[in-house]
Design a protein around this motif. Sequence first.
Motif, short mmCIF file in Angstrom:
data_model
loop_
_atom_site.label_atom_id
_atom_site.label_comp_id
_atom_site.label_asym_id
_atom_site.label_seq_id
_atom_site.Cartn_x
_atom_site.Cartn_y
_atom_site.Cartn_z
N VAL A 109 0.84 -1.20 0.00
CA VAL A 109 0.00 0.00 0.00
C VAL A 109 0.88 1.25 0.00
CG1 VAL A 109 -1.76 1.27 1.31
CG2 VAL A 109 -1.80 -1.24 1.26
N ASN A 150 -0.54 8.06 -0.70
CA ASN A 150 -1.42 8.09 -1.86
C ASN A 150 -2.84 7.69 -1.44
OD1 ASN A 150 -2.67 6.52 -4.34
ND2 ASN A 150 -1.24 8.05 -5.14
N ILE A 151 -2.94 6.65 -0.62
CA ILE A 151 -4.25 6.18 -0.15
C ILE A 151 -4.87 7.21 0.80
CG2 ILE A 151 -5.47 4.37 1.11
CD1 ILE A 151 -4.47 3.53 -1.71
N TRP A 188 -8.72 8.57 0.14
CA TRP A 188 -9.87 8.15 0.94
C TRP A 188 -10.43 9.36 1.68
CZ3 TRP A 188 -8.55 2.85 3.66
CH2 TRP A 188 -8.37 1.87 2.67
N THR A 240 -2.33 1.84 -5.24
CA THR A 240 -1.94 3.22 -5.52
C THR A 240 -2.77 3.73 -6.67
OG1 THR A 240 -0.09 4.70 -6.05
CG2 THR A 240 -0.08 2.54 -7.12
N SER A 241 -2.93 5.03 -6.70
CA SER A 241 -3.60 5.64 -7.86
C SER A 241 -2.59 6.47 -8.64
CB SER A 241 -4.78 6.50 -7.39
OG SER A 241 -5.79 5.65 -6.87
N SER A 290 -6.54 0.15 -7.31
CA SER A 290 -6.67 1.59 -7.11
C SER A 290 -7.14 1.88 -5.68
CB SER A 290 -7.66 2.19 -8.11
OG SER A 290 -8.98 1.81 -7.78
N ALA A 291 -6.96 3.12 -5.27
CA ALA A 291 -7.40 3.53 -3.93
C ALA A 291 -8.90 3.28 -3.78
CB ALA A 291 -7.07 5.00 -3.70
#
Length: 174
Positions: A12, A16-17, A21, A109-110, A127-128
């Motif tokens: 993860v 980025n996450i 979110w 990750t996005s 993707s996230a």
Amino acid sequence: MAKRKAKQLLIVDGYNIIGAWPDLRALKDQDRMDEARDQLIAKMAEYQSFTGMKVIVVFDAYNVPGAGRQQEEYQVEVFFTKKKETADEKIEQLVWEYHEKNRQIYVATSDYTSQRVIFGQGALRKSARELLHDMESAGREIKQQVEKTRDERFSKRIPLSDEIAKIFEKWRRE
């Protein structure tokens, strides 16, 4: 000879996450990054427990002196990159290391650049948004299992009339 089934690994990209979110981004926007990190790690520990998939969370410490450590007190592996090392570089290194250990690797990750590199190394992208959806589904499934277990436990009791229940309660108190 049958080929061993690959173990699954989720790496993860932490920041980025957090940025993707809504609940964690809100904490970050309120200058509560430590809290956002802790919540992400806790959620990933729950995800690991529920899915059985090994989880590694990587945080970028590119400009943070004294970083470059692995946290041992968490239930998931957590890496803070070294000074002048990006999270993307650490993730690429982990994908390379674990690819050799017969694992199916997913990277959450996005970040488009990271996605291209990890595809080239044989990892799959999550993707996230997909990871958030998986987390929410796992949460609903856990809740259903808890309710089912609770209902089964209580339904196995012998039904008693109120009069008999009062007698038993009286005996218990004596």
